[in-house]
Design a protein around this motif. Structure first.
Motif, PDB file in Angstrom:
ATOM      1  N   PHE A 240     -28.610  52.517  88.424  1.00 18.98           N
ATOM      2  CA  PHE A 240     -30.089  52.722  88.308  1.00 18.98           C
ATOM      3  C   PHE A 240     -30.200  54.182  88.473  1.00 18.98           C
ATOM      4  O   PHE A 240     -29.746  54.871  89.059  1.00 18.98           O
ATOM      5  CB  PHE A 240     -30.929  52.071  89.668  1.00 18.98           C
ATOM      6  N   ARG A 241     -31.527  54.569  87.770  1.00 12.50           N
ATOM      7  CA  ARG A 241     -32.127  55.703  87.918  1.00 12.50           C
ATOM      8  C   ARG A 241     -33.569  55.633  88.263  1.00 12.50           C
ATOM      9  O   ARG A 241     -34.088  54.544  87.867  1.00 12.50           O
ATOM     10  CB  ARG A 241     -31.983  56.526  86.492  1.00 12.50           C
ATOM     11  N   THR A 242     -34.220  56.601  88.688  1.00 11.46           N
ATOM     12  CA  THR A 242     -35.577  56.152  89.030  1.00 11.46           C
ATOM     13  C   THR A 242     -36.433  57.315  88.124  1.00 11.46           C
ATOM     14  O   THR A 242     -36.131  58.502  87.750  1.00 11.46           O
ATOM     15  CB  THR A 242     -35.851  57.109  90.507  1.00 11.46           C
ATOM     16  N   CYS A 243     -37.315  56.763  87.415  1.00  9.34           N
ATOM     17  CA  CYS A 243     -38.229  57.246  86.375  1.00  9.34           C
ATOM     18  C   CYS A 243     -39.117  57.924  87.259  1.00  9.34           C
ATOM     19  O   CYS A 243     -39.835  57.859  88.123  1.00  9.34           O
ATOM     20  CB  CYS A 243     -39.007  56.100  85.609  1.00  9.34           C
ATOM     21  N   ASP A 244     -39.069  59.523  86.572  1.00  7.77           N
ATOM     22  CA  ASP A 244     -40.010  60.559  87.258  1.00  7.77           C
ATOM     23  C   ASP A 244     -41.409  60.469  87.244  1.00  7.77           C
ATOM     24  O   ASP A 244     -42.185  60.968  87.671  1.00  7.77           O
ATOM     25  CB  ASP A 244     -39.656  61.733  86.959  1.00  7.77           C
TER      26      ASP A 244
ATOM     27  N   ILE B 139     -36.168  65.333  77.701  1.00  6.49           N
ATOM     28  CA  ILE B 139     -37.017  65.827  78.655  1.00  6.49           C
ATOM     29  C   ILE B 139     -36.451  65.384  80.026  1.00  6.49           C
ATOM     30  O   ILE B 139     -36.066  64.328  80.283  1.00  6.49           O
ATOM     31  CB  ILE B 139     -38.306  64.803  78.841  1.00  6.49           C
ATOM     32  N   ASP B 140     -36.447  66.273  81.064  1.00  7.31           N
ATOM     33  CA  ASP B 140     -35.959  66.119  82.213  1.00  7.31           C
ATOM     34  C   ASP B 140     -36.881  65.857  83.170  1.00  7.31           C
ATOM     35  O   ASP B 140     -36.598  64.758  84.084  1.00  7.31           O
ATOM     36  CB  ASP B 140     -35.005  67.515  82.746  1.00  7.31           C
ATOM     37  N   ALA B 141     -37.916  66.387  83.155  1.00  8.70           N
ATOM     38  CA  ALA B 141     -38.919  65.896  84.073  1.00  8.70           C
ATOM     39  C   ALA B 141     -40.353  65.950  83.221  1.00  8.70           C
ATOM     40  O   ALA B 141     -40.521  66.919  82.375  1.00  8.70           O
ATOM     41  CB  ALA B 141     -39.008  66.827  85.240  1.00  8.70           C
ATOM     42  N   ILE B 142     -41.262  65.217  83.780  1.00 12.34           N
ATOM     43  CA  ILE B 142     -42.658  65.271  83.150  1.00 12.34           C
ATOM     44  C   ILE B 142     -43.483  65.750  84.371  1.00 12.34           C
ATOM     45  O   ILE B 142     -43.472  65.076  85.077  1.00 12.34           O
ATOM     46  CB  ILE B 142     -43.214  63.788  82.528  1.00 12.34           C
TER      47      ILE B 142
ATOM     48  N   LEU C  37     -40.131  56.261  73.923  1.00 13.78           N
ATOM     49  CA  LEU C  37     -39.325  57.658  73.566  1.00 13.78           C
ATOM     50  C   LEU C  37     -39.308  58.487  74.959  1.00 13.78           C
ATOM     51  O   LEU C  37     -37.988  58.620  75.099  1.00 13.78           O
ATOM     52  CB  LEU C  37     -40.043  58.006  72.322  1.00 13.78           C
ATOM     53  N   PRO C  38     -40.378  58.837  75.413  1.00 17.09           N
ATOM     54  CA  PRO C  38     -40.182  59.516  76.644  1.00 17.09           C
ATOM     55  C   PRO C  38     -39.702  58.734  77.700  1.00 17.09           C
ATOM     56  O   PRO C  38     -38.834  59.354  78.544  1.00 17.09           O
ATOM     57  CB  PRO C  38     -41.621  60.192  76.837  1.00 17.09           C
TER      58      PRO C  38
END
Ligand code: HEM
Ligand SMILES: [Cu+2]
Lengths: 201, 584
Positions: free
Chosen positions: B12-16, B508-511, B411-412
């Motif tokens: 899992f990853r956590t969406c920022d 995009i690494d972080a929004i 997309l993002p």
């Protein structure tokens, strides 16, 4: 107490079966009544209206139907146009039209204001009966006889366009229906098609 | 049940942005299906351009055989492949991302994706090599190569299995308590779509299996009327899958772009249930002028048993704008009737897609659909260009537009890329919608003069008897043509954006919240959160003193306009019908 403010992306804790606001209730009410009207219009038109796709419907062997059409055409033939017989059946009778790739057989000549029972069927594949320029459309299916009571209300030289894809020659499939008025006059042939009238009274 | 996957690191990853847990395999499945959908859209759009330039009689581009061949290609790639692959992506997304859940049997998911791909390739082969010139409806006794039918069966079986996996994923999520309380409304909508998909695909098997056997010469005949009935139980019910998926996406885009709230869960969920209950009746309105059925059957079925599915759509037609309006009011945009609309993010392609999709679907697609699906009115509509005029304003400017709109957020969020060609992306929904609107209008009006659909040459140059349509038809076909070119331009813009973003886009690494970013919709950089006192404000807006207009006065004005348009259009059509010959 209203449900806690939330979007459609969030799960809803607790009980969400809560009364709706008056505006929603009224809209659902209006929509419901409208749906009943939409529904009622169809039976109503069967009862009071003049255009219904009901007809006499039965299954039929495609070849038998075609043979019936050929016999009918021979019986009432009054002329010919591009090799297709022009057929003038007596008012009130059963009349036959067979669709086949890529032809409508025969050409019908009807009298304005008289009722006929028009039997439609196909010899090979699905075809579409589309009466030009009136824009009256029926599906023509092999193996099914669609008997529609029709009363032409205007005289003229009409066309039948095939509007169901029936093969590579589909767009060349055009037939003809002639409606004569009370004097028996054929109105001007708006297509310039040659109409031989030898058999006419 | 224990859930080993939950504890495996890296799965899992956590969406920022949203803080949701996203499963790697689920994410990949969403991506694979979405990308395939876009490829199908590209094939369909190229075919569309050639078709529209052929139907525009003044241009008349293609030869007859390629017109009919590409008509089949367009129908399959758009209505079946583009739409259904995208729906598979939506199912995977809704069941996993929205519930923080892991996908049930991801390997089986890949197997099903493979099955669908094999089916797709078989169909493409048969169509492009001229072995299936039967259009996408393939009405028997028109006959295609067996590979064509087999391909469709494999594709449908894959989709059916994915729907079952969706149910399994939901069940697992429930058991593993990945969320609290009832599932979100958007997931509920996706669930509706999946249930309808199962019903639909079973009909698909019922009709394509005998047809395959017939094409192989194993069985003698398939009754053409029975074929039409069962085929449309597949063909039209699948439009109800689209409908449910699209409404779910409307709720989702409303939430993401303007913080739309669910105004009443009971009302919205009941409306979804109505879709499920009355769906299998959908085939009837394709058979209204068929010889095989009597008036009672036609009336009961075409109305989905007294228009209960129409009722459902009219309910969503209220709750969607109402949720947006209330969401905006709670966030402080309270001026007048339409302050919430004036202050809306019109430059966010997710938002403009949503509004265009809802309004064109409702005002054009919905109203025309109910009207032409009336038993008697269908006499002047069946198989004319009015029919494609209608469904391009539903499945194209409604469903396809909604799918495009949500892509700007996927997309993002899922592909973790900036939306490429950002300036063009802001324009795309307007270009596409305007194009499809003109296309649909041109088709509809040309069709009212009796111009047939699926017809290569309405100048009838090779026909034995001449047919001359009024000059107005030329004008309508020109409008159709220009609209079509615009629509294809819009579709190609979307494809360019999607392909560039996915394959060559900037990661995009972080929004960062609060600062606008190129290629990231405002709903992600400035999430439309509600103030802490939203509940109190909501109670105040619902106070009885505010009367019937209550919390959503603007929406009430909008639905009133809609209703008047609906009634007027409907009765005008009855009036026109009454001028015809007497038929019965
Ligand atoms: C991109 C813009 C589009 C344009 C310009 C376009 C144009 C057309 C045209 C000209 C036809 C032929 C009508 C006829 O000759 O009978 C057609 C048919 C059709 N289109 Fe589209 N279309 C577009 C997008 C779509 C999409 C996105 C879908 C589905 C999601 C779709 C579904 C269909 C279907 C199902 C048919 C009927 C095929 C048949 O009669 O066999 N179209 N379209
Ligand atoms: Cu034809």
């Amino acid at each position: 107490m209203l449900t806690k403010v939330h979007t459609g992306l969030e799960s809803v804790p607790g009980v969400w079966w809560k009364p709706a606001h008056k505006s929603e209730k009224v809209w659902v009410g209006i929509a419901f009544v409208w749906c009943m009207i939409l529904f009622a219009m169809m039976p109503l038109w069967h009862w009071k209206g003049g255009q219904n796709p009901s007809g006499i419907r039965r299954k039929v062997d495609p070849k038998a139907f075609y043979e019936r059409t050929v016999a009918f055409a021979a019986q009432h033939k009054i002329g010919e146009d591009r090799g297709v017989p022009i057929v003038a059946p007596p008012p009130g009778s059963h009349i036959y039209l067979t669709a086949m790739a890529y032809q409508w057989y025969p050409i019908l000549q009807l009298e304005k204001g008289k009722e006929y029972v028009l039997h439609l069927s196909a010899l090979d594949v699905n075809h579409g009966f589309s009466l030009y320029p009136l824009n009256v459309n029926f599906q023509v299916i092999p193996g099914y006889d669609y008997g529609l009571r029709v009363t032409p209300t205007a005289s003229g030289d009409f066309r039948i366009i095939c509007n169901e894809f029936c093969g590579i020659g589909h767009h060349t499939m055009v037939g003809r229906v002639i409606v004569v008025d009370e004097q028996g006059d054929v109105v001007a042939d708006n297509a310039g098609a040659s109409l031989e009238q030898e058999g006419r009274p | 049940m224990t859930a080993p996957a939950l504890t495996t690191p890296g799965v899992f990853r956590t969406c920022d942005v949203t803080g949701r847990k996203i499963h790697r395999q689920a994410e990949l499945l969403v991506r694979a299906n979405a990308v395939t959908a876009v490829v199908a859209l590209l094939i369909g759009a190229i075919a569309a351009l050639l078709l529209v330039l052929t139907r525009w009689q003044a241009v008349h581009l293609l030869p007859a055989d390629w017109y009919y061949r590409l008509l089949g290609v367009h129908g399959m790639n758009m209505l079946i492949f583009f739409i259904i692959y995208f729906e598979m992506a939506v199912l995977w997304f809704a069941a996993t991302v929205l519930l923080n859940a892991r996908p049930a049997a991801p390997r089986f998911g890949w197997f099903n994706f493979g099955l669908m791909m094999v089916g797709t390739l078989m169909v493409q082969w048969a169509q492009w090599t001229g072995r299936a010139d039967v259009l996408f409806t393939s009405y028997v006794p028109l006959r295609a190569h067996p590979v064509y039918y087999l391909g469709i069966i494999l594709f449908a079986v894959g989709a059916l299995f994915v729907s079952l996996q969706f149910f399994a994923t939901l069940t697992m999520a429930k058991r593993e308590r990945t969320y609290e309380g009832s599932m979100p409304l958007v997931v509920y909508g996706a669930l509706t779509a999946a249930i309808i998909a199962v019903i639909t695909l079973v009909h698909g098997a019922l009709i394509y299996v005998p047809t395959l056997l017939w094409s192989l010469g194993i069985i003698e005949t398939v009754d053409p009327q029975v074929y039409r009935m069962v085929w449309w139980a597949l063909g039209h019910s699948s439009q109800q899958i689209n409908m449910a998926a699209q409404v779910a996406i409307w709720y989702m885009l409303g939430a993401l772009t303007v913080g739309a709230v669910v105004i009443n869960e009971k009302v919205s969920r009941t409306a979804f249930v109505l879709y499920i209950l009355f769906i299998s009746m959908a085939s009837a309105h394709h058979l209204l002028v068929d010889p095989g059925f009597g008036p009672a059957w036609k009336i009961a079925n075409t109305s989905y048993f007294m228009y209960m599915a129409v009722l459902a759509s009219m309910i969503h037609g209220f709750t969607i704008p109402a949720g947006m309006e209330l969401g905006m009011r709670l966030r402080g945009f309270t001026q007048g009737f339409f302050g919430w609309l004036r202050n809306a993010p019109w430059g966010d392609p997710g938002f403009s897609s949503l509004v265009l999709s809802v309004s064109i679907f409702g005002f054009v697609g919905g109203i025309t659909g109910v009207t032409i699906g009336t038993e008697q009115i269908n006499i002047v509509v069946h198989n004319t260009l009015r029919v494609p005029g209608h469904f391009h304003s539903t499945v194209v400017s409604g469903t396809a537009m909604a799918f495009m709109g949500v892509t700007y957020y996927l997309l993002p969020l899922i592909f973790r890329r900036r939306v490429a060609f950002w300036g063009m992306a802001k324009l795309q929904p307007y270009v596409f919608s305007l194009g499809v609107l003109l296309l649909a209008m041109g088709m509809t009006f040309a069709g009212s003069f009796g111009v047939p659909r699926r017809h290569w040459d309405i100048s009838f140059s090779n026909a034995p008897y001449s047919v001359e349509f009024t000059p107005a038809v030329d004008l309508m076909l020109a409008i159709m043509g220009i609209g079509g070119i615009l629509a294809v331009t819009g579709a190609l813009m979307f494809i360019a954006i999607a392909v560039k973003s996915v394959f060559f886009g900037e990661r995009i690494d972080a929004i960062t919240r609060g600062t606008a970013m190129v290629g990231v919709p405002q709903g992600l950089t400035h999430p439309p959160v509600h103030p802490v006192d939203a509940d109190a404000k909501n109670e105040a807006l619902h106070a009885p003193a505010r009367g019937i207009m209550g919390p959503v006065p603007g929406t009430i004005v909008l639905v009133a306009i809609f209703f008047i348009a609906f009634v007027t259009y409907y009765f005008t059509n009855w009036k026109l019908l009454s001028f015809l010959w007497k038929i019965g």
